[in-house]
Design an enzyme around this catalytic site. Structure first.
Site, PDB file in Angstrom:
ATOM      1  N   LYS A 183       0.883  -1.179   0.000  1.00 11.10           N
ATOM      2  CA  LYS A 183       0.000   0.000   0.000  1.00 11.10           C
ATOM      3  C   LYS A 183       0.914   1.221   0.000  1.00 11.10           C
ATOM      4  CE  LYS A 183      -2.193   3.224   1.961  1.00 11.10           C
ATOM      5  NZ  LYS A 183      -1.857   4.592   1.527  1.00 11.10           N
ATOM      6  N   GLU A 257       9.726   1.433  10.612  1.00 13.23           N
ATOM      7  CA  GLU A 257      10.775   2.398  10.263  1.00 13.23           C
ATOM      8  C   GLU A 257      10.125   3.770  10.336  1.00 13.23           C
ATOM      9  OE1 GLU A 257      13.949   1.927   9.641  1.00 13.23           O
ATOM     10  OE2 GLU A 257      13.802  -0.237   9.898  1.00 13.23           O
ATOM     11  N   CYS A 291      13.890  10.678   6.354  1.00 15.46           N
ATOM     12  CA  CYS A 291      13.795  10.323   7.777  1.00 15.46           C
ATOM     13  C   CYS A 291      15.103  10.592   8.491  1.00 15.46           C
ATOM     14  CB  CYS A 291      13.403   8.861   7.908  1.00 15.46           C
ATOM     15  SG  CYS A 291      14.478   7.754   6.998  1.00 15.46           S
ATOM     16  N   GLU A 391       9.730  16.484  14.519  1.00 16.59           N
ATOM     17  CA  GLU A 391      10.200  16.245  13.153  1.00 16.59           C
ATOM     18  C   GLU A 391       9.470  17.198  12.210  1.00 16.59           C
ATOM     19  OE1 GLU A 391       8.951  12.613  11.125  1.00 16.59           O
ATOM     20  OE2 GLU A 391      10.967  12.412  10.298  1.00 16.59           O
TER      21      GLU A 391
HETATM   22  P1  NAD Z   1       2.389   8.528   7.209  1.00 12.85           P
HETATM   23  O1  NAD Z   1       2.571   7.782   8.475  1.00 12.85           O
HETATM   24  O2  NAD Z   1       1.400   9.622   7.188  1.00 12.85           O
HETATM   25  O3  NAD Z   1       1.966   7.531   6.032  1.00 12.85           O
HETATM   26  C1  NAD Z   1       2.760   6.429   5.660  1.00 12.85           C
HETATM   27  C2  NAD Z   1       1.862   5.385   5.035  1.00 12.85           C
HETATM   28  O4  NAD Z   1       1.014   4.812   6.027  1.00 12.85           O
HETATM   29  C3  NAD Z   1       0.936   5.901   3.951  1.00 12.85           C
HETATM   30  O5  NAD Z   1       0.840   4.915   2.944  1.00 12.85           O
HETATM   31  C4  NAD Z   1      -0.396   6.076   4.668  1.00 12.85           C
HETATM   32  O6  NAD Z   1      -1.520   5.989   3.837  1.00 12.85           O
HETATM   33  C5  NAD Z   1      -0.362   4.912   5.641  1.00 12.85           C
HETATM   34  N1  NAD Z   1      -1.069   5.081   6.906  1.00 12.85           N
HETATM   35  C6  NAD Z   1      -1.200   6.215   7.633  1.00 12.85           C
HETATM   36  N2  NAD Z   1      -1.846   5.953   8.791  1.00 12.85           N
HETATM   37  C7  NAD Z   1      -2.103   4.613   8.796  1.00 12.85           C
HETATM   38  C8  NAD Z   1      -2.747   3.730   9.727  1.00 12.85           C
HETATM   39  N3  NAD Z   1      -3.245   4.160  10.891  1.00 12.85           N
HETATM   40  N4  NAD Z   1      -2.828   2.405   9.403  1.00 12.85           N
HETATM   41  C9  NAD Z   1      -2.313   1.948   8.246  1.00 12.85           C
HETATM   42  N5  NAD Z   1      -1.721   2.743   7.332  1.00 12.85           N
HETATM   43  C10 NAD Z   1      -1.606   4.063   7.603  1.00 12.85           C
HETATM   44  O7  NAD Z   1       3.842   9.047   6.771  1.00 12.85           O
HETATM   45  P2  NAD Z   1       4.234   9.971   5.525  1.00 12.85           P
HETATM   46  O8  NAD Z   1       3.836  11.378   5.813  1.00 12.85           O
HETATM   47  O9  NAD Z   1       3.804   9.346   4.266  1.00 12.85           O
HETATM   48  O10 NAD Z   1       5.830   9.854   5.580  1.00 12.85           O
HETATM   49  C11 NAD Z   1       6.646  10.657   6.360  1.00 12.85           C
HETATM   50  C12 NAD Z   1       7.105   9.924   7.606  1.00 12.85           C
HETATM   51  O11 NAD Z   1       7.788   8.716   7.247  1.00 12.85           O
HETATM   52  C13 NAD Z   1       8.129  10.747   8.378  1.00 12.85           C
HETATM   53  O12 NAD Z   1       7.860  10.652   9.755  1.00 12.85           O
HETATM   54  C14 NAD Z   1       9.453  10.060   8.054  1.00 12.85           C
HETATM   55  O13 NAD Z   1      10.475  10.248   8.998  1.00 12.85           O
HETATM   56  C15 NAD Z   1       9.019   8.623   7.963  1.00 12.85           C
HETATM   57  N6  NAD Z   1      10.000   7.826   7.228  1.00 12.85           N
HETATM   58  C16 NAD Z   1      10.762   6.914   7.915  1.00 12.85           C
HETATM   59  C17 NAD Z   1      11.749   6.190   7.253  1.00 12.85           C
HETATM   60  C18 NAD Z   1      12.625   5.194   7.967  1.00 12.85           C
HETATM   61  O14 NAD Z   1      13.250   4.379   7.298  1.00 12.85           O
HETATM   62  N7  NAD Z   1      12.728   5.242   9.283  1.00 12.85           N
HETATM   63  C19 NAD Z   1      11.941   6.381   5.877  1.00 12.85           C
HETATM   64  C20 NAD Z   1      11.147   7.324   5.222  1.00 12.85           C
HETATM   65  C21 NAD Z   1      10.173   8.038   5.904  1.00 12.85           C
END
Ligand code: NAD
Length: 499
Positions: A183, A257, A291, A391
């Site tokens: 997804k 992650e 991230c 962040e």
């Molecule tokens: P997000 O958490 O809003 O969304 C990530 C994904 O999860 C999307 O596909 C979203 O539709 C889905 N999602 C959101 N809430 C959900 C839930 N309750 N249940 C199931 N799925 C859900 O994050 P974003 O804004 O897309 O990405 C940015 C974040 O990702 C930042 O915090 C960044 O640091 C983190 N990130 C971490 C890493 C790592 O390797 N540690 C790498 C890249 C990004």
């Protein structure tokens, strides 16, 4: 489809299930905006729980079908072929990513190229997953272990590096013999579908890789599905915690992650040219949308004024522009929401006492109507400033001064996050002391933003659970079965338990 560009007519995507297109059950769609132009460039089907169920059932059938009877060597060879197909189409995938998230083409293309490294590494590990023979005290019993896959894995990804982060989770999952339902983020849904199409071309059996697009509810339906045995989640801390809580309820496992607020620490004995470049790349490369962004810079008081001056000069010279052009150093941020968030946090940080020395304003670039912001540097940022604690995920650098090693260790560790940290020093003993003392899953000494397929990556504290990359990532997609076989003819007394 042709090479994506800013002037394309909007494209329409549907889910990719069991090797083919699957239209949304109820016909609902969402639209995706090109952050460079601010115009709609694509529409995507929203997967309901029924669509998710169809994808999970397809993955479940594939798990018990051809994928499970195929030799591990063959599975690995197909993974490498898939990696090659992605690398061969790196320009197409890269341009698609730029259309979705506005990051630089050079970076997005490179991420598609190195998907091959990841798939070759994990494909190569597929036939090296071995059990062991246990030397029991009962010498007439043969006891050995089988390392078995978990089943269907849900892979939920964010928007900042869609192809790279998808492959980071999918490669070890497939190497272990699992099948996946992906997804992708609603901001960047297209590349995952194209990756799945390339997997089919490479010969990976239908149903092994499925993609459903949608909003948070689609991700939740994957998390809730009883046949999904593990979720590999990359995204925000809040979503990660919600997902972990649900999976815990039904005893399914996860890799998380999550976000970061990584410190970049510069000691007075550092090579200042290297440190300057490292601090800049840590926060302004990728417009801070990574991230591992080095979003907190702690600079020793004796070099503070000099280094801050240098950083401001470099930031002012950053070339903002079309991310498709090689001369551009920073593109737009990915969404209008992100732009508003970046501008708001700069204001909040000033209210909390920091000084804005450059940037943080929306800017217009050429004729593009997209989400461009000038790189922001704030100094004198106290430890309780909102900018130090939260962040941002944008090009906003918080700088503070320190006077000794113990102080900076405390400042750096005083954060709920623990994803990464950078240390700039020429004192080898200090460097390794710092590596031990910093609470972070990755510590870079005199370098920053370096990752490899064979080096573990993941977070301490709120930055995550588990590791991607390296051999351990495969182990996290396996379960161990212990097999006992009596070799002798002795008939046991059923009421006497022997040690
Ligand atoms: P997000 O958490 O809003 O969304 C990530 C994904 O999860 C999307 O596909 C979203 O539709 C889905 N999602 C959101 N809430 C959900 C839930 N309750 N249940 C199931 N799925 C859900 O994050 P974003 O804004 O897309 O990405 C940015 C974040 O990702 C930042 O915090 C960044 O640091 C983190 N990130 C971490 C890493 C790592 O390797 N540690 C790498 C890249 C990004």
């Amino acid at each position: 489809m042709g090479v994506p560009g800013h002037d394309d007519q909007p494209r329409r995507y549907v889910h990719f299930v069991e090797g083919g297109d699957r239209a949304a059950g109820h016909g609902h769609e969402f639209e995706s905006v090109n952050p460079t132009t601010g115009k709609i460039w694509g529409s995507f089907a929203i997967a309901t729980a029924d669509d998710v169920d169809a994808a999970v059932q397809a993955a479940h059938r594939a798990f018990h079908g051809e994928w499970s009877t195929m030799s591990a060597s063959r599975r690995g060879a197909l993974m490498t072929r898939w990696g090659q197909a992605i690398a061969d189409n790196a320009d197409f995938i890269g341009r698609l990513e730029v259309t979705q998230n506005g990051k630089l083409l050079a970076e997005m293309k490179l991420q598609a190229q190195i998907a091959l490294d990841w798939l070759r590494y994990y494909g190569g590990l597929a036939d090296k997953i071995e059990g062991s023979v246990i030397p029991l005290n009962q010498t007439s019993v043969l006891n050995y272990t089988l390392r078995e896959p978990l089943g269907v894995i849900g892979v939920i990804t964010p928007w900042n590096s869609p192809t790279f982060l998808t492959i980071m989770s999918v490669a070890p999952a497939l190497a272990a013999g699992n099948t996946v339902v992906i997804k992708p983020s609603e901001v960047t849904s297209a590349s995952a579908i194209e990756l799945a199409r390339l997997a089919k071309v490479a010969g990976i059996p239908d149903g092994v890789i499925n993609v459903v697009t949608g909003l948070r509810e689609t991700g939740e339906a994957i998390v809730d599905h009883p046949l999904v045995r593990k979720v590999a989640f990359t995204g925000s801390v809040g979503a990660g915690k919600a997902i972990a809580a649900k999976l815990g309820q039904r005893l399914a496992t996860y890799t998380l992650e999550l976000g970061g607020k990584s410190p970049n620490i510069v000691f007075p004995d550092a090579n200042l040219d290297q440190a300057e470049a490292g601090v800049l790349s840590g926060i302004f490369a990728a417009a801070g949308q990574t991230c591992i962004a080095g979003s907190r810079a702690y600079i020793h008081e004796s070099i503070y004024d000099e280094l801050v001056g240098r950083l401001a000069k470099r930031a002012k010279a950053i070339v903002l522009g079309d991310p498709l052009l090689a001369s551009t150093q920073m593109g737009p941020v990915a969404t209008s929401t992100q732009l508003s968030k970046d501008i708001a946090i700069v204001k909040d940080a000033q209210e909390d006492g920091a000084e804005l020395i450059y940037g943080g304003q929306r800017v217009s670039v050429s004729d593009f109507g997209g989400y461009f912001i000038s790189p922001a540097i704030l100094t004198g940022v106290s430890q309780d400033n909102r900018l130090m604690r939260n962040e941002v995920f944008g090009p906003v650098l918080a700088i503070a001064k320190f006077s000794d090693e113990d102080e900076v260790v405390n400042l750096a560790n005083d954060s709920p996050f623990g994803l990464a940290a950078g240390v700039w020093t020429n004192d080898i003993r200090r460097g390794h002391r710092m590596a031990r003392r910093l609470q972070a899953g990755t510590v870079w000494l005199n370098t920053y933003r370096a990752l490899a397929f064979n080096s573990p990556f993941g977070g301490y504290k709120d930055s995550g659970v588990g590791r991607v990359n390296g051999i351990d990532a495969v182990n996290s997609f396996l379960q161990t079965k212990s097999v006992w076989c009596e070799l002798g003819d002795e008939v046991r007394d059923p009421f006497v338990l022997k040690a």
